[in-house]
Design a protein around this motif. Structure first.
Motif, short mmCIF file in Angstrom:
data_model
loop_
_atom_site.label_atom_id
_atom_site.label_comp_id
_atom_site.label_asym_id
_atom_site.label_seq_id
_atom_site.Cartn_x
_atom_site.Cartn_y
_atom_site.Cartn_z
N GLU A 42 12.70 -46.81 61.92
CA GLU A 42 12.75 -45.82 60.84
C GLU A 42 12.27 -46.43 59.52
O GLU A 42 11.58 -45.78 58.74
CB GLU A 42 14.16 -45.26 60.68
CG GLU A 42 14.62 -44.42 61.85
CD GLU A 42 13.77 -43.18 62.04
OE1 GLU A 42 13.35 -42.57 61.04
OE2 GLU A 42 13.53 -42.82 63.20
N LEU A 46 9.07 -45.22 57.20
CA LEU A 46 9.13 -44.98 55.76
C LEU A 46 8.04 -45.76 55.03
O LEU A 46 7.41 -45.25 54.11
CB LEU A 46 10.50 -45.35 55.20
CG LEU A 46 11.63 -44.40 55.52
CD1 LEU A 46 12.95 -44.95 55.00
CD2 LEU A 46 11.37 -43.03 54.93
N ARG A 47 7.83 -47.01 55.46
CA ARG A 47 6.79 -47.82 54.83
C ARG A 47 5.41 -47.23 55.11
O ARG A 47 4.54 -47.23 54.25
CB ARG A 47 6.83 -49.26 55.36
CG ARG A 47 7.58 -50.18 54.44
CD ARG A 47 7.48 -51.62 54.89
NE ARG A 47 8.68 -51.92 55.67
CZ ARG A 47 8.70 -52.26 56.95
NH1 ARG A 47 7.59 -52.38 57.63
NH2 ARG A 47 9.83 -52.49 57.56
N ASP A 49 4.70 -44.06 55.64
CA ASP A 49 4.56 -42.78 54.94
C ASP A 49 4.33 -42.95 53.44
O ASP A 49 3.84 -42.05 52.78
CB ASP A 49 5.79 -41.90 55.16
CG ASP A 49 5.88 -41.40 56.59
OD1 ASP A 49 4.86 -41.48 57.30
OD2 ASP A 49 6.96 -40.93 56.99
#
Length: 84
Positions: A42, A46-47, A49
């Protein structure tokens, strides 16, 4: 973990065995491993995105205020059209 010696690791292992029991310890370790794997995936998402480059120019306060006023005017006109 370089600060922990064999004695400290042994004490921690004994405490874990006493808390969870010898039968539940493998299941507990497996669950912790799965949780860490999910957390890492996850975090990687996030990185990925996140935008790579920062915005080209930061808007001034006056420009931000003008754009907000334009958006508010569009919203007001949309609400008035809905009432008709």
């Amino acid at each position: 973990m370089s600060n922990l010696g064999w004695g400290e690791i042994l004490i921690i292992a004994v405490v874990f065995v006493m808390l969870f029991g010898a039968k539940k310890l493998p299941d507990t370790a497996r669950a912790v491993g799965r949780s860490l794997r999910i957390f890492k995936s996850e975090a990687a998402k996030l990185r990925d995105d996140a935008p790579d480059d920062p915005p080209a120019a930061v808007l001034s306060l006056e420009e931000q205020a003008r754009r907000l006023e334009e958006q508010a005017a569009r919203l007001r006109s949309g609400v008035q059209q809905d009432k008709l």
